[in-house]
Design a protein around this motif. Structure first.
Motif, mmCIF file in Angstrom:
data_model
loop_
_atom_site.group_PDB
_atom_site.id
_atom_site.type_symbol
_atom_site.label_atom_id
_atom_site.label_comp_id
_atom_site.label_asym_id
_atom_site.label_seq_id
_atom_site.Cartn_x
_atom_site.Cartn_y
_atom_site.Cartn_z
ATOM 1 N N ASN A 132 20.561 3.446 -12.611
ATOM 2 C CA ASN A 132 19.338 2.738 -12.243
ATOM 3 C C ASN A 132 19.233 1.464 -13.078
ATOM 4 O O ASN A 132 18.836 1.495 -14.234
ATOM 5 C CB ASN A 132 18.116 3.630 -12.470
ATOM 6 C CG ASN A 132 16.823 2.956 -12.036
ATOM 7 O OD1 ASN A 132 16.840 1.863 -11.464
ATOM 8 N ND2 ASN A 132 15.701 3.600 -12.307
ATOM 9 N N TYR A 133 19.598 0.333 -12.459
ATOM 10 C CA TYR A 133 19.519 -0.948 -13.144
ATOM 11 C C TYR A 133 18.406 -1.811 -12.533
ATOM 12 O O TYR A 133 18.476 -3.036 -12.554
ATOM 13 C CB TYR A 133 20.863 -1.680 -13.077
ATOM 14 C CG TYR A 133 21.118 -2.589 -14.258
ATOM 15 C CD1 TYR A 133 21.479 -2.062 -15.497
ATOM 16 C CD2 TYR A 133 20.991 -3.970 -14.139
ATOM 17 C CE1 TYR A 133 21.702 -2.883 -16.581
ATOM 18 C CE2 TYR A 133 21.215 -4.803 -15.222
ATOM 19 C CZ TYR A 133 21.569 -4.249 -16.444
ATOM 20 O OH TYR A 133 21.789 -5.075 -17.526
ATOM 21 N N MET A 134 17.388 -1.147 -11.998
ATOM 22 C CA MET A 134 16.292 -1.862 -11.339
ATOM 23 C C MET A 134 15.178 -2.237 -12.315
ATOM 24 O O MET A 134 14.238 -2.943 -11.942
ATOM 25 C CB MET A 134 15.732 -1.024 -10.192
ATOM 26 C CG MET A 134 16.753 -0.658 -9.141
ATOM 27 S SD MET A 134 16.104 0.271 -7.740
ATOM 28 C CE MET A 134 15.432 -1.065 -6.737
ATOM 29 N N GLY A 135 15.253 -1.738 -13.550
ATOM 30 C CA GLY A 135 14.227 -2.071 -14.522
ATOM 31 C C GLY A 135 12.902 -1.394 -14.258
ATOM 32 O O GLY A 135 11.874 -1.811 -14.807
ATOM 33 N N ASN A 136 12.910 -0.344 -13.439
ATOM 34 C CA ASN A 136 11.674 0.358 -13.108
ATOM 35 C C ASN A 136 12.027 1.775 -12.684
ATOM 36 O O ASN A 136 13.176 2.090 -12.376
ATOM 37 C CB ASN A 136 10.924 -0.357 -11.984
ATOM 38 C CG ASN A 136 9.430 -0.063 -11.992
ATOM 39 O OD1 ASN A 136 8.998 0.951 -12.526
ATOM 40 N ND2 ASN A 136 8.650 -0.961 -11.410
ATOM 41 N N ASN A 137 11.031 2.630 -12.674
ATOM 42 C CA ASN A 137 11.201 4.028 -12.267
ATOM 43 C C ASN A 137 9.954 4.433 -11.500
ATOM 44 O O ASN A 137 8.830 4.162 -11.940
ATOM 45 C CB ASN A 137 11.383 4.907 -13.510
ATOM 46 C CG ASN A 137 11.751 6.338 -13.172
ATOM 47 O OD1 ASN A 137 10.995 7.048 -12.510
ATOM 48 N ND2 ASN A 137 12.907 6.791 -13.637
ATOM 49 N N PRO A 138 10.112 5.055 -10.338
ATOM 50 C CA PRO A 138 8.945 5.385 -9.513
ATOM 51 C C PRO A 138 8.024 6.446 -10.114
ATOM 52 O O PRO A 138 6.918 6.653 -9.617
ATOM 53 C CB PRO A 138 9.572 5.897 -8.210
ATOM 54 C CG PRO A 138 10.911 6.403 -8.615
ATOM 55 C CD PRO A 138 11.372 5.482 -9.703
ATOM 56 N N LEU A 139 8.463 7.112 -11.191
ATOM 57 C CA LEU A 139 7.628 8.138 -11.817
ATOM 58 C C LEU A 139 6.767 7.581 -12.949
ATOM 59 O O LEU A 139 5.983 8.319 -13.546
ATOM 60 C CB LEU A 139 8.501 9.280 -12.345
ATOM 61 C CG LEU A 139 9.405 9.957 -11.314
ATOM 62 C CD1 LEU A 139 10.188 11.100 -11.963
ATOM 63 C CD2 LEU A 139 8.613 10.471 -10.115
ATOM 64 N N ILE A 140 6.899 6.275 -13.232
ATOM 65 C CA ILE A 140 6.058 5.656 -14.251
ATOM 66 C C ILE A 140 4.605 5.650 -13.771
ATOM 67 O O ILE A 140 4.321 5.354 -12.613
ATOM 68 C CB ILE A 140 6.528 4.225 -14.554
ATOM 69 C CG1 ILE A 140 7.885 4.244 -15.272
ATOM 70 C CG2 ILE A 140 5.502 3.460 -15.382
ATOM 71 C CD1 ILE A 140 8.489 2.871 -15.485
ATOM 72 N N GLY A 141 3.692 5.982 -14.674
ATOM 73 C CA GLY A 141 2.276 5.983 -14.331
ATOM 74 C C GLY A 141 1.686 7.377 -14.403
ATOM 75 O O GLY A 141 2.351 8.323 -14.854
ATOM 76 N N PRO A 142 0.446 7.527 -13.960
ATOM 77 C CA PRO A 142 -0.195 8.844 -13.988
ATOM 78 C C PRO A 142 0.632 9.870 -13.224
ATOM 79 O O PRO A 142 1.170 9.578 -12.150
ATOM 80 C CB PRO A 142 -1.546 8.599 -13.301
ATOM 81 C CG PRO A 142 -1.797 7.132 -13.471
ATOM 82 C CD PRO A 142 -0.451 6.483 -13.434
ATOM 83 N N ASN A 143 0.744 11.065 -13.782
ATOM 84 C CA ASN A 143 1.564 12.103 -13.166
ATOM 85 C C ASN A 143 0.696 13.030 -12.326
ATOM 86 O O ASN A 143 -0.399 13.418 -12.731
ATOM 87 C CB ASN A 143 2.289 12.912 -14.243
ATOM 88 C CG ASN A 143 3.306 13.862 -13.644
ATOM 89 O OD1 ASN A 143 4.130 13.456 -12.842
ATOM 90 N ND2 ASN A 143 3.249 15.126 -14.031
ATOM 91 N N GLU A 144 1.188 13.366 -11.139
ATOM 92 C CA GLU A 144 0.488 14.298 -10.249
ATOM 93 C C GLU A 144 1.218 15.635 -10.285
ATOM 94 O O GLU A 144 2.296 15.787 -9.723
ATOM 95 C CB GLU A 144 0.458 13.731 -8.827
ATOM 96 C CG GLU A 144 -0.189 14.642 -7.803
ATOM 97 C CD GLU A 144 -1.584 15.061 -8.215
ATOM 98 O OE1 GLU A 144 -1.753 16.258 -8.558
ATOM 99 O OE2 GLU A 144 -2.486 14.198 -8.217
#
Length: 274
Positions: A132-144
């Motif tokens: 993952n070289y996108m500099g982001n992760n979709p799990l960042i932020g409040p967790n559900e």
């Protein structure tokens, strides 16, 4: 986001007769599989509450439901890319909806550049890991917690029983399926020759601008993921030819028959295991 995802899932549930056992994401130029569905029902994604609108070329924004080899499937034509300007939560919104709906298997295809020099345009690669070289992760932020634990393990994100079925299906269909690592960059500019050399040094075999955020969320929500990359072009620096969007789309069309055979055989394998 949870309420929006649930509303979208409830909408789909009201339109279909059965929850798909497999959702298939059709990458650039790879929409020919839709013609194989039995009794298809096609919905435009702009009908689905809160579903983001795809803007990339050849991504129509449609989902077709139906049966193939007795297996209920959904074919999603049009993914959301990070480079389109959507936040990561919107990029993976469709994946969240499939997970909320109860889909257990996520089968993604994509068009990718060949980093490994042994790969040529038209080759297919079963992804067994990613960078993952996108500099982001979709799990960042409040967790559900209704969706996933805070720190999901990624060890078997691609190495699972469903991916093994896909590999066997390709072998039975007589389709050569390479195995490799997919490196994800944000795009929309193609990677530089230096970036490709870096990716090769890190162990990447193919490179693209999608899929990794989807698999991270699919894995986190308990779905088994399988990914096939279509090598649409040599990555930057391998040849002196400039990279173009037309080259990517033309090469993707050439592998439609091979992908169709793999897909049909995968459904046959799945039917014998469920």
């Amino acid at each position: 986001m949870y309420d929006k995802v649930k509303e979208a899932a409830d909408f789909l549930r009201s339109k279909i007769s059965a929850v798909p056992q497999v959702t298939v994401i059709l990458g650039s130029g790879l929409s020919s599989l839709v013609s194989m569905l039995e009794d298809p029902l096609t919905l435009r994604t702009d009908e689905i509450p809160h579903w983001p609108r795809p803007t990339a070329p050849m991504h129509k924004g449609e989902i077709s439901f139906g049966k193939l080899e007795g297996i209920d499937v959904a074919l999603q034509r049009g993914r959301i890319h990070y480079y389109e300007g959507y936040p990561m939560s919107e990029v993976v919104f469709p994946v969240r909806v499939w997970g909320e709906l109860g889909v257990k298997r996520y089968f993604a295809t994509n068009a990718a550049g060949g980093v490994n020099r042994s790969l040529a345009p038209g080759d297919l690669v079963l992804v067994y890991d990613h960078i993952n070289y996108m500099g982001n992760n979709p799990l960042i932020g409040p967790n559900e917690l209704k969706w996933n634990v805070r720190f999901p393990d990624m060890t078997r994100a691609y190495v699972n029983s469903f991916s093994a079925l896909v590999e066997k299906a390709a072998l039975d269909a007589g389709v050569n399926l390479n195995k490799g690592v997919y490196a994800a960059f944000t795009g929309p500019s193609y990677e530089t020759p230096a970036e490709i050399r870096m990716a090769r040094t890190l162990g990447a075999d193919v490179v693209g601008m999608s899929t990794v955020p989807e698999v991270i969320v699919a894995n986190a929500m308990g779905m088994e993921a399988a990914v096939i990359s279509c090598v649409s072009n040599y990555a930057a620096g391998i040849t002196m030819q400039p990279l173009t969007e037309e080259e990517v789309l033309d090469a993707a069309k050439l592998v439609g028959d091979k992908l169709s055979r793999i897909f049909i055989n995968t459904m046959r394998e799945l039917r014998s295991h469920v």
